[in-house]
Scaffold this motif. Structure first.
Motif, short mmCIF file in Angstrom:
data_model
loop_
_atom_site.label_atom_id
_atom_site.label_comp_id
_atom_site.label_asym_id
_atom_site.label_seq_id
_atom_site.Cartn_x
_atom_site.Cartn_y
_atom_site.Cartn_z
N PRO A 159 0.81 -1.24 0.00
CA PRO A 159 0.00 0.00 0.00
C PRO A 159 0.83 1.28 0.00
CG PRO A 159 -0.78 -1.55 1.67
CD PRO A 159 0.53 -2.06 1.18
N ASP A 160 2.13 1.16 0.23
CA ASP A 160 2.97 2.34 0.27
C ASP A 160 4.39 1.93 -0.12
OD1 ASP A 160 3.64 4.98 0.61
OD2 ASP A 160 3.01 5.10 2.70
N ALA A 161 5.20 2.94 -0.40
CA ALA A 161 6.61 2.70 -0.74
C ALA A 161 7.38 3.99 -0.53
CB ALA A 161 6.75 2.23 -2.20
N ASN A 162 8.61 3.86 -0.13
CA ASN A 162 9.51 5.01 -0.03
C ASN A 162 10.44 4.98 -1.24
OD1 ASN A 162 8.41 5.65 2.43
ND2 ASN A 162 10.07 4.75 3.64
N LEU A 163 10.49 6.09 -1.96
CA LEU A 163 11.35 6.16 -3.14
C LEU A 163 12.45 7.19 -2.88
CD1 LEU A 163 11.68 5.05 -6.05
CD2 LEU A 163 10.61 7.17 -6.83
N PHE A 164 13.70 6.74 -3.04
CA PHE A 164 14.86 7.61 -2.90
C PHE A 164 15.52 7.77 -4.26
CE2 PHE A 164 14.15 5.61 1.16
CZ PHE A 164 14.41 6.60 2.09
N LEU A 165 15.92 9.00 -4.56
CA LEU A 165 16.58 9.29 -5.83
C LEU A 165 17.90 9.99 -5.54
CD1 LEU A 165 15.08 10.80 -9.05
CD2 LEU A 165 17.02 11.94 -7.98
N TYR A 166 18.98 9.49 -6.14
CA TYR A 166 20.29 10.12 -6.01
C TYR A 166 20.75 10.59 -7.38
CZ TYR A 166 19.94 6.96 -2.00
OH TYR A 166 19.48 6.27 -0.91
N VAL A 167 21.13 11.86 -7.48
CA VAL A 167 21.73 12.39 -8.69
C VAL A 167 23.25 12.19 -8.55
CG1 VAL A 167 22.09 14.41 -10.15
CG2 VAL A 167 19.90 14.07 -8.98
N GLU A 168 23.85 11.57 -9.58
CA GLU A 168 25.25 11.16 -9.46
C GLU A 168 26.07 11.62 -10.66
OE1 GLU A 168 24.27 7.06 -6.97
OE2 GLU A 168 24.21 7.06 -9.16
N ASP A 169 27.36 11.74 -10.43
CA ASP A 169 28.34 12.06 -11.47
C ASP A 169 29.19 10.81 -11.68
OD1 ASP A 169 30.97 12.80 -12.57
OD2 ASP A 169 30.32 14.88 -12.35
N VAL A 170 29.22 10.33 -12.93
CA VAL A 170 30.01 9.15 -13.26
C VAL A 170 31.22 9.60 -14.08
CG1 VAL A 170 30.06 6.86 -14.31
CG2 VAL A 170 27.94 7.73 -13.28
N ALA A 171 32.41 9.41 -13.53
CA ALA A 171 33.65 9.79 -14.21
C ALA A 171 33.98 8.77 -15.29
CB ALA A 171 34.79 9.89 -13.20
N PRO A 172 34.86 9.14 -16.23
CA PRO A 172 35.24 8.19 -17.28
C PRO A 172 35.80 6.87 -16.76
CG PRO A 172 35.92 10.40 -17.89
CD PRO A 172 35.42 10.49 -16.48
N ASP A 173 36.42 6.89 -15.57
CA ASP A 173 36.95 5.64 -15.02
C ASP A 173 35.91 4.84 -14.25
OD1 ASP A 173 36.60 7.10 -12.71
OD2 ASP A 173 38.71 7.05 -12.07
N GLY A 174 34.66 5.32 -14.25
CA GLY A 174 33.58 4.60 -13.58
C GLY A 174 33.32 5.04 -12.15
N THR A 175 34.12 5.93 -11.61
CA THR A 175 33.90 6.42 -10.25
C THR A 175 32.57 7.17 -10.16
OG1 THR A 175 36.28 6.66 -9.91
CG2 THR A 175 34.83 7.86 -8.40
N VAL A 176 31.79 6.84 -9.14
CA VAL A 176 30.47 7.45 -8.96
C VAL A 176 30.47 8.32 -7.71
CG1 VAL A 176 28.01 7.02 -8.59
CG2 VAL A 176 29.33 5.52 -10.10
N LYS A 177 30.00 9.55 -7.86
CA LYS A 177 29.83 10.44 -6.71
C LYS A 177 28.38 10.89 -6.65
CE LYS A 177 34.50 12.35 -6.30
NZ LYS A 177 35.32 13.59 -6.31
N VAL A 178 27.78 10.72 -5.47
CA VAL A 178 26.43 11.24 -5.26
C VAL A 178 26.55 12.74 -5.02
CG1 VAL A 178 24.36 11.14 -3.82
CG2 VAL A 178 25.72 9.07 -4.21
N ILE A 179 25.83 13.54 -5.82
CA ILE A 179 25.97 14.98 -5.67
C ILE A 179 24.76 15.65 -5.03
CG2 ILE A 179 27.62 15.15 -7.55
CD1 ILE A 179 25.46 16.12 -9.37
N THR A 180 23.60 15.01 -5.10
CA THR A 180 22.43 15.50 -4.38
C THR A 180 21.36 14.42 -4.39
OG1 THR A 180 20.93 17.38 -4.06
CG2 THR A 180 21.31 16.66 -6.33
N GLU A 181 20.21 14.71 -3.80
CA GLU A 181 19.20 13.67 -3.61
C GLU A 181 17.81 14.25 -3.49
OE1 GLU A 181 19.01 11.99 0.39
OE2 GLU A 181 20.51 13.46 1.02
#
Length: 589
Positions: free
Chosen positions: A466-488
């Motif tokens: 009946p309900d769900a929590n949805l989280f969204l992360y905006v991320e920066d993916v570098a050419p080497d695959g490194t991921v940084k969360v920059i906001t949410e």
């Protein structure tokens, strides 16, 4: 800009002997020296001379209108070990203790705020007051920033204005819980409050502490044992800690904030423990007309890596004439920036009437990550930041309207998720866990793209509960695959109904009233539209980097999960009839 300042590390010393005892302390010959190299040129390089190099302190109990005794520590400019016999403007701090403990919101990591007591060197009296129910003060805390505390602030401001060492001009500062206390002081229109310098506080407590209707806040306020309270340094007039012990016992009568907040799922929830609709009582936003009527100048400090960054921008948008400074900082931190000097420039203008140049500055100063530069603006959001919509498609994130084959992507929800390192620092930060949820990325940017402002998520989902929590992360993916969360951003699905906010929202992004009557359960398996804001930031995607969005149904910061919002899996849908997208304000310079 992230290198910590070595200067401004002098802590306020206090006495522990005798009634009315005073302790003299001297600051180093160079401190607290202004640091023009750490101040952006647009801020004016304000460098007044130091007038004094000593201060004397005294601490004592002050009875309030109902007899509750609060602890007060007064620091005065001194010469030759004696206080200067003159009247000065007063800057005060409505803290959790009278001796600025690390847990008060201005601890060792809050470089600029912790050095404010040394503004005695520039001709101010600086006062610390432990809020009722905290630190050395008597009383029992009722919730978090209730009207008792606000009325205490009125009484204390007017008391400070009447003292023989005061010229009647009073300013206030604080960060985190003490930033909230400073904002609350603006709601009672104390005649002698003339300026407020506040960092990382909440404009509306529900939106700050139950963001998106979800209890995933890092902190739930002060909860201390008697032993922890007894470890606090007593006031001068209580060297044997007899009164401190009595105060500590009174503190234990408070209802833990975790229990209070857990019982308030909606914006209009009534607290049985506090006998109040407490989100409203404890929110500065509830008293916006009074704050505007008071006309007290406000300077807001925030950080792009702080949970409350949107709250500061909302406050700045709603209080006429307010200023804001946002760096690439965590909660109540200001690495690489001479914050105490900027506070001095603000207080000198409004408490001493000095032309410090601040009136000619833009009201908004923000740090852009990537080129690592400070910029300023007369308005927020930035007119040059144009909304760019990225559709969720089978080809990834594609800028523009949805096109192509329909997307139906189901992912399992992992409720055991942890965060060994949270990308941008400890606590409060979202964490990218590879394989957790669903990640969808766009093409590499051909040229640098600056993302400055507030984003919006517009998503279609389905769940088996009946309900769900949805989280969204905006991320920066570098050419080497490194991921940084920059906001949410985040939203509880049952509180998806949108409404019109009773205050100004910079950018006009979706807002949810989230009253109990607004709740609408999901029909298992049926699509539902979720529109919610993405917290602001200023980040530059470098050429070759990609924008990525990760969607999850749980977060490592969640507390007291709602059983109705724990689906086995969440399905994301995107097609021509139900297009899912993320819109970000981009500047392509």
């Amino acid at each position: 800009m992230r290198a910590a300042l070595a200067a401004l590390a002098v802590m306020l010393a206090t006495a522990t002997t005798g009634a009315g005892a005073q302790t003299a302390t001297s600051s180093p010959a160079a401190g607290p020296a202004l640091s023009p190299a750490s101040v952006p040129s647009s801020f004016g390089h304000y460098q007044p001379p130091r007038t004094y190099s000593e201060q004397v302190t005294s601490s004592f109990y002050l009875p309030l209108r109902d007899g509750t005794k609060v602890a007060v520590l007064v620091a005065r400019p001194a010469q030759g070990g004696k206080p200067v016999d003159s009247r000065f403007p007063v800057i005060w701090h409505h803290s959790l203790s009278a001796t600025q403990q690390p847990a008060d919101g201005v601890g060792s990591r809050a470089a600029g705020f912790v050095t404010m007591p040394r503004l005695t060197d520039y001709g101010y009296v600086v006062v610390q007051v432990a809020r009722r129910g905290n630190g050395q003060s008597f009383g029992t805390m009722r919730g978090y920033h209730d009207r008792n505390e606000a009325h205490d602030a009125y009484e204390l401001i007017e008391w400070l204005a009447r003292q023989p060492w005061s010229n009647g001009m009073v300013g206030q500062y604080g960060c985190s819980n003490t930033g909230d206390a400073a904002a609350q002081a603006m709601t009672v229109n104390a005649p002698h409050l003339k300026a407020v310098f506040a960092g990382c506080f909440s404009w509306n407590k529900y939106d700050a502490m139950r963001r998106g209707g979800i209890f995933a806040q890092w902190g739930t306020g002060p909860t201390r044992t008697i032993a922890q309270d007894m470890a606090v340094k007593p006031v001068d007039t209580d060297p044997d800690k007899v009164l401190l012990r009595q105060a500590a016992e009174q503190h234990q009568r408070a209802v833990p904030l975790f229990e209070v907040w857990k019982a308030l799922p909606y914006r209009d929830s009534f607290s049985p423990q506090l006998q109040s609709p407490f989100w409203a009582e404890g929110s500065a936003s509830s008293y916006r007309p009074q704050m505007i009527q008071g006309g007290v100048p406000l300077y807001v400090v925030g950080g792009w890596r702080d949970e409350l960054r949107d709250q500061g921008l909302i406050a700045q948008a709603n209080i006429p004439g307010a200023r804001i400074l946002i760096g690439d900082w965590l909660h109540c931190e200001n690495d690489g920036f001479a914050l105490a000097e900027e506070a001095l420039r603000f207080f000198d203008r409004h408490l001493k009437g000095i032309d410090t140049g601040i009136d000619r500055d833009d009201p908004v100063h923000y740090f852009v990550v990537g080129p690592n530069v400070w910029r300023s603006s007369a308005v927020w959001p930035l007119p040059e930041a144009k909304p760019a919509s990225f559709a969720l498609t089978t080809k990834g994130l594609v800028e523009g309207a949805f096109a192509g084959a329909a997307v139906r992507r189901e992912f399992a929800v992992d409720y055991a998720v942890t965060c060994e390192k949270s990308g941008f620092g400890p606590t409060m930060q979202p964490c990218h866990n590879p394989g957790h949820g669903w990640s969808i990325a766009g093409r590499p940017f051909a040229a640098a793209a600056e993302y400055t402002g507030h984003g919006v998520a517009d998503l279609w989902i389905a769940a088996d509960t009946p309900d769900a929590n949805l989280f969204l992360y905006v991320e920066d993916v570098a050419p080497d695959g490194t991921v940084k969360v920059i906001t949410e951003g985040r939203l509880k699905a049952s509180l998806r109904k949108t409404g019109t906010a009773p205050w100004t929202l910079p950018g006009g992004y979706p807002w949810h009233r989230a009253f109990a009557e607004d709740a609408e359960a999901l029909t298992p398996g049926e699509p539902a539209r979720l529109q919610f804001d993405i917290m602001p930031t200023s980040w530059t995607f470098q050429p070759g980097h990609r924008l990525q969005v990760t969607l999850t149904g749980s977060d490592w910061r969640e507390r007291a999960r709602d059983p109705q919002a724990q689906p086995r899996a969440i399905t994301i849908l995107s097609d021509r009839a139900r297009p899912s997208s993320v819109t970000l304000p981009l500047i392509r310079r």
